[in-house]
Design a protein around this motif. Sequence first.
Motif, PDB file in Angstrom:
ATOM      1  N   THR A 118       0.838  -1.187   0.000  1.00  0.00           N
ATOM      2  CA  THR A 118       0.000   0.000   0.000  1.00  0.00           C
ATOM      3  C   THR A 118       0.877   1.243   0.000  1.00  0.00           C
ATOM      4  O   THR A 118       2.044   1.190   0.411  1.00  0.00           O
ATOM      5  CB  THR A 118      -0.960  -0.003   1.209  1.00  0.00           C
ATOM      6  N   ASN A 119       0.326   2.359  -0.452  1.00  0.00           N
ATOM      7  CA  ASN A 119       1.079   3.601  -0.606  1.00  0.00           C
ATOM      8  C   ASN A 119       0.695   4.618   0.455  1.00  0.00           C
ATOM      9  O   ASN A 119      -0.445   4.658   0.909  1.00  0.00           O
ATOM     10  CB  ASN A 119       0.812   4.226  -1.981  1.00  0.00           C
TER      11      ASN A 119
ATOM     12  N   MET B  87       3.998  -4.208   2.913  1.00  0.00           N
ATOM     13  CA  MET B  87       4.997  -3.460   2.154  1.00  0.00           C
ATOM     14  C   MET B  87       4.453  -2.048   1.974  1.00  0.00           C
ATOM     15  O   MET B  87       3.322  -1.878   1.508  1.00  0.00           O
ATOM     16  CB  MET B  87       5.252  -4.100   0.785  1.00  0.00           C
ATOM     17  N   ILE B  88       5.231  -1.052   2.359  1.00  0.00           N
ATOM     18  CA  ILE B  88       4.779   0.338   2.254  1.00  0.00           C
ATOM     19  C   ILE B  88       5.591   1.066   1.191  1.00  0.00           C
ATOM     20  O   ILE B  88       6.819   0.960   1.145  1.00  0.00           O
ATOM     21  CB  ILE B  88       4.874   1.056   3.609  1.00  0.00           C
ATOM     22  N   CYS B  89       4.880   1.810   0.353  1.00  0.00           N
ATOM     23  CA  CYS B  89       5.488   2.592  -0.721  1.00  0.00           C
ATOM     24  C   CYS B  89       5.377   4.077  -0.373  1.00  0.00           C
ATOM     25  O   CYS B  89       4.307   4.549   0.021  1.00  0.00           O
ATOM     26  CB  CYS B  89       4.777   2.286  -2.031  1.00  0.00           C
TER      27      CYS B  89
ATOM     28  N   ARG C  75       6.182  -5.521  11.504  1.00  0.00           N
ATOM     29  CA  ARG C  75       4.940  -5.643  10.752  1.00  0.00           C
ATOM     30  C   ARG C  75       5.096  -5.090   9.338  1.00  0.00           C
ATOM     31  O   ARG C  75       4.315  -5.426   8.445  1.00  0.00           O
ATOM     32  CB  ARG C  75       3.808  -4.927  11.491  1.00  0.00           C
ATOM     33  N   ILE C  76       6.085  -4.222   9.136  1.00  0.00           N
ATOM     34  CA  ILE C  76       6.475  -3.781   7.789  1.00  0.00           C
ATOM     35  C   ILE C  76       7.659  -4.650   7.372  1.00  0.00           C
ATOM     36  O   ILE C  76       8.658  -4.721   8.083  1.00  0.00           O
ATOM     37  CB  ILE C  76       6.870  -2.300   7.774  1.00  0.00           C
ATOM     38  N   PHE C  77       7.550  -5.309   6.221  1.00  0.00           N
ATOM     39  CA  PHE C  77       8.644  -6.208   5.865  1.00  0.00           C
ATOM     40  C   PHE C  77       9.455  -5.749   4.656  1.00  0.00           C
ATOM     41  O   PHE C  77      10.547  -6.264   4.423  1.00  0.00           O
ATOM     42  CB  PHE C  77       8.138  -7.645   5.705  1.00  0.00           C
TER      43      PHE C  77
ATOM     44  N   PHE D 258       2.128  -9.747  -5.838  1.00  0.00           N
ATOM     45  CA  PHE D 258       1.108  -8.834  -5.329  1.00  0.00           C
ATOM     46  C   PHE D 258       0.227  -8.419  -6.501  1.00  0.00           C
ATOM     47  O   PHE D 258       0.611  -7.563  -7.297  1.00  0.00           O
ATOM     48  CB  PHE D 258       1.752  -7.586  -4.699  1.00  0.00           C
ATOM     49  N   GLN D 259      -0.934  -9.045  -6.623  1.00  0.00           N
ATOM     50  CA  GLN D 259      -1.857  -8.677  -7.689  1.00  0.00           C
ATOM     51  C   GLN D 259      -2.373  -7.264  -7.434  1.00  0.00           C
ATOM     52  O   GLN D 259      -2.318  -6.758  -6.312  1.00  0.00           O
ATOM     53  CB  GLN D 259      -3.046  -9.637  -7.705  1.00  0.00           C
TER      54      GLN D 259
END
Length: 357
Positions: free
Chosen positions: A62-63, A95-97, A160-162, A300-301
């Motif tokens: 997610t962003n 995963m954070i963007c 929790r963020i990988f 990640f679709q």
Amino acid sequence: MKWSKERAWEWYNNLPFIIGFNYLPRTAVNWTEMWQKESFDLPVIEQELAWASSFGYNALRTNLPYIVWEHDRKGLFARISQFLEAASRNNIYVMICLFDDCGFSGDEPYLGKQKNPVPVLHNSQAAASPGRAKVMDKNSWPELEVYVKDVILHFKNDNRIFVWDLYNEPGNTMVFTPQGDRPCSPELEKYSKELMENCFTWARSVNPMQPLTVGGWHVPVLEKAEYLDILIHPIDVSALKLSDVISFHSYCQIDRMQQVFDIVKKFERPLFCTEWLARHVESRFATHLPFFKKHNTASFQWGLVKGRTQTNFPWPIVVREDHDYARMWFHDVLDEKGKPFSNEEMQIIKQVKSNIG
């Protein structure tokens, strides 16, 4: 310092096989609407992540919108923590963007009530982060540096963020309209490339426990496109060389996916396909998920629940008129009540995770 290959593989081999999705809740038309205080919808987020977990998903991407950090840093961090807790309860890695050039609406980002989606138009209110104007204004970059360091420093030891995905599709200039898509700001690419490279330097100065990545994304998707230009485009070359783990986007049929894979595997690092699933261009569960499993590639679709982004409708460039084409969803897998678009697709997730078939 960039991770060694050995460190990257040691980290990756401690993960389960990753089957993930790109995430906005069905109530959000873009990431500004997802993350700002007025429209952050934690009950819906918790419901949807529980649905995802029940079908076998174990990761999401997610962003973050820079504009929300700029005006409400403390509130944004609190909401990120709530989000991470909801994901953790459902055994979903995050995963954070941090940055994103996909401003398909053509507007610069703004706070407050967001425009409603344009009827039947794919991702019609997508807002870039920090916005294309700021990317091309180097006077704004010192504050962008503060943002990158601040967010990563705050969560650098949060398991929790990988993964940190520093920049989604740097240099993407497209605007979506009912008449089709069109490029704008052709000079954006040179600024985006330099900003992306700076992001790696800024992030590494904080020394997070998580690996860093930026995906290669210049892969043609239409049948008429006979070339494959990932790793020819300078942005992709730079992004993949700088990444601790290799990520890429590949909305294409399986033969072309194999071509992409043959390129990215040469880096000899863990692989993450951070965007795929486009049923209208033959990017599908039945072909692609077994491929990812065979090649030990995290995936990640695009999309989870059909909602205000309208990513169930095709990109403007691939719209056709026939009924079956219109009925089929482009992205996304669940409707607003958690019912799958395709039960067969959900079974493929279970089969792949259990090594059946």
